[in-house]
Scaffold this active site. Structure first.
Site, PDB file in Angstrom:
ATOM      1  CD1 TRP A  95     -15.214 -13.466 -53.178  1.00 39.70           C
ATOM      2  CD2 TRP A  95     -16.674 -15.141 -53.464  1.00 39.70           C
ATOM      3  NE1 TRP A  95     -14.634 -14.390 -54.001  1.00 39.70           N
ATOM      4  CE2 TRP A  95     -15.501 -15.434 -54.201  1.00 39.70           C
ATOM      5  CE3 TRP A  95     -17.729 -16.060 -53.501  1.00 39.70           C
ATOM      6  CZ2 TRP A  95     -15.358 -16.591 -54.968  1.00 39.70           C
ATOM      7  CZ3 TRP A  95     -17.578 -17.214 -54.259  1.00 39.70           C
ATOM      8  CH2 TRP A  95     -16.412 -17.473 -54.975  1.00 39.70           C
ATOM      9  CD  GLU A 138     -11.785 -22.956 -60.051  1.00 39.14           C
ATOM     10  OE1 GLU A 138     -11.302 -23.243 -58.946  1.00 39.14           O
ATOM     11  OE2 GLU A 138     -11.374 -22.007 -60.740  1.00 39.14           O
ATOM     12  CD  GLU A 176      -8.192 -21.482 -56.528  1.00 39.55           C
ATOM     13  OE1 GLU A 176      -9.095 -21.995 -57.193  1.00 39.55           O
ATOM     14  OE2 GLU A 176      -7.491 -20.555 -56.949  1.00 39.55           O
ATOM     15  CG  HIS A 179     -12.806 -20.286 -57.121  1.00 37.30           C
ATOM     16  ND1 HIS A 179     -11.516 -20.130 -57.537  1.00 37.30           N
ATOM     17  CD2 HIS A 179     -13.049 -19.250 -56.268  1.00 37.30           C
ATOM     18  CE1 HIS A 179     -10.998 -19.042 -56.985  1.00 37.30           C
ATOM     19  NE2 HIS A 179     -11.907 -18.499 -56.205  1.00 37.30           N
ATOM     20  CD  GLU A 229      -4.069 -19.297 -58.808  1.00 39.07           C
ATOM     21  OE1 GLU A 229      -5.159 -18.835 -59.175  1.00 39.07           O
ATOM     22  OE2 GLU A 229      -3.973 -20.118 -57.883  1.00 39.07           O
ATOM     23  CB  THR A 232      -7.920 -19.891 -63.443  1.00 40.98           C
ATOM     24  OG1 THR A 232      -6.887 -19.383 -62.628  1.00 40.98           O
ATOM     25  CG2 THR A 232      -7.766 -21.389 -63.582  1.00 40.98           C
ATOM     26  CG  ASP A 261     -11.278 -15.296 -55.003  1.00 41.99           C
ATOM     27  OD1 ASP A 261     -11.352 -14.145 -54.538  1.00 41.99           O
ATOM     28  OD2 ASP A 261     -11.900 -16.273 -54.527  1.00 41.99           O
ATOM     29  CD  GLU A 262      -8.975 -18.663 -60.022  1.00 46.51           C
ATOM     30  OE1 GLU A 262      -8.032 -18.789 -59.235  1.00 46.51           O
ATOM     31  OE2 GLU A 262      -9.798 -19.568 -60.253  1.00 46.51           O
ATOM     32  CG  HIS A 265      -5.315 -17.164 -55.653  1.00 47.17           C
ATOM     33  ND1 HIS A 265      -6.363 -18.019 -55.893  1.00 47.17           N
ATOM     34  CD2 HIS A 265      -5.522 -16.669 -54.403  1.00 47.17           C
ATOM     35  CE1 HIS A 265      -7.159 -18.053 -54.832  1.00 47.17           C
ATOM     36  NE2 HIS A 265      -6.673 -17.235 -53.920  1.00 47.17           N
TER      37      HIS A 265
HETATM   38 FE   LIG Z   1      -6.756 -20.060 -58.623  1.00 46.26          FE
HETATM   39 FE   LIG Z   2     -10.093 -21.254 -58.907  1.00 41.37          FE
END
Ligand SMILES: [Fe+2]
Ligand SMILES: [Fe+2]
Length: 396
Positions: A95, A138, A176, A179, A229, A232, A261-262, A265
């Site tokens: 995305w 971020e 990242e 974000h 991670e 977040t 996403d976090e 990760h």
């Molecule tokens: Fe992250």
């Molecule tokens: Fe992030």
């Protein structure tokens, strides 16, 4: 990564000492001494010093991993290629912030912006404090990439190194980067916040840097990132939930996609530490205990806007009150990691390793008990002005 409000920091008076930020006094002048900000004629001071001095005040330890252990990370190159890089998404399948924002090239741009602003009007100020704090965190991404590249054996030696570790770090950073971009553009368009104050905060924060006390040691570094991670993931997940409750499904989607996403990760970083536990259980359990004794400092804990010396604490207090990231989450993350890495089941440890194991396994319930006691004593917070919101008052 990014991080996240450290509730312990926030409520230093109310929370037990283990939960406070690492502020140890310096004992030897040979160590780098970082200064703290003094209050008073700050504006004048700032004019004299265009860049903030580092505000860390603990001993800075470097290269604590025995050099021979660098070989472990070299030998894991192929493993990381097959097991860690698979958690990156190809750019074409990722995305992008533009997928969630009004399209400036479309005829409907103004209408879409208007709708975004209408929805934002329904959202309370305290939510914006948390969202801005998350965005600022971020946006300090250069600091986090720097931090990863301090780690012996895994750093990107050239800036375009072909090792699996370096590929991961660059691609992770690139993921990242979306974000902060997405949240920044949303906040710019929503019209509810003072963008210039927020931009100053970002500049100050990147200039301050951070020392998560990972000591160039990838054991400590990957334990730290595993924790962060997940922190977040929890925090963005909660801002998504709150946006939905305030009736803004589009904003909920933005925070939700970042949280996803976090999570990915977190999966990668916890897998690295899991592998370290397999190869070197003693070294890894000692590193885990060491990191937890030092406490996980939050990436943005040096946050400053040119006015409020306790900005991070204030932002964290609002996040705690809203339940976006709380002291309980710290204990939950800890407990999750202990289970994820099966620390209780480790066998064949040295005497020291067994002590570390015992310490770690006893920590989550201990943190929880102390946290509950502190919460019981906690008093109602005052309201204070936030420069991010044109000095509107928000309750802590
Ligand atoms: Fe992250
Ligand atoms: Fe992030």
């Amino acid at each position: 990564m990014a991080l996240k409000p450290n509730l312990f920091h926030t409520q230093a008076q109310k929370l037990p000492s283990f939960a406070r930020p690492p502020v140890t006094s310096l004992r030897s002048p040979k160590f780098f001494m970082a200064s703290t900000l003094s209050s008073g004629s700050k504006e004048v001071e700032n004019l004299k010093k265009p860049f903030m001095p580092p505000r860390e005040v603990h001993l800075q330890v470097t290269h604590s991993m025995p050099p021979q252990k660098i070989e472990i990370f070299k030998s894991l190159e192929d493993w990381a290629d097959q097991n860690i890089l698979v958690h990156l998404k190809p750019v074409e399948k990722c995305w992008q912030p533009q997928d969630f924002l009004p399209d400036p090239a479309s005829d409907g741009f103004y209408e879409q912006v208007k709708e975004l602003r209408e929805r934002a009007k329904e959202i309370p100020d305290d939510y914006f404090v948390v969202l801005v704090g998350d965005m600022v965190t971020e946006e300090a991404l250069p600091t986090y990439q720097t931090m990863l590249n301090t780690l012996d054996g895994v750093r990107d030696e050239t800036g375009a190194s072909p090792t699996s570790w370096a590929i991961w770090t660059r691609a992770w950073t690139a993921e990242e980067n979306r974000h902060g971009d997405l949240l920044n553009k949303y906040l710019y368009l929503c019209g509810r916040v003072d963008m210039k104050q927020i931009e100053k905060t970002i500049q100050y924060l990147i200039g301050s840097g951070m020392d998560p006390r990972t000591e160039n040691n990838p054991y400590l570094g990957f334990i730290y990132t595993s924790f962060q991670e997940r922190a977040t993931f929890i925090s963005h997940g909660n801002t998504a939930r709150h946006a939905k409750e305030h009736g803004d499904l589009k904003l909920a989607q933005m925070c939700g996609i970042i949280a996803a996403d976090e999570k990915r990760h977190e999966t990668a970083y916890t897998k690295i530490v899991e592998k370290l536990f397999e190869i070197d259980p003693d070294g890894t359990v000692l590193a885990f205990a060491d990191m937890m004794r030092k406490k996980i400092s939050m990436p943005a804990h040096l946050m400053y806007d040119g006015h409020d010396d306790n900005l991070f604490e204030h932002f964290s207090a609002v996040a705690q009150r809203l339940g976006v990231y709380t002291a309980r989450d710290y204990a939950d993350i800890m407990e999750f990691l202990v289970g994820r890495w099966k620390v209780e089941d480790l066998t064949g440890l040295s005497g020291e390793g067994r002590k570390a194991q015992e310490y770690i396994c006893g920590l989550p319930p201990r943190i929880r008990r102390l946290e509950e006691r502190a919460q019981g004593r906690a008093k109602e917070g005052p309201s204070i002005p936030f420069s991010w919101l044109f000095d509107r008052q928000v309750k802590l």
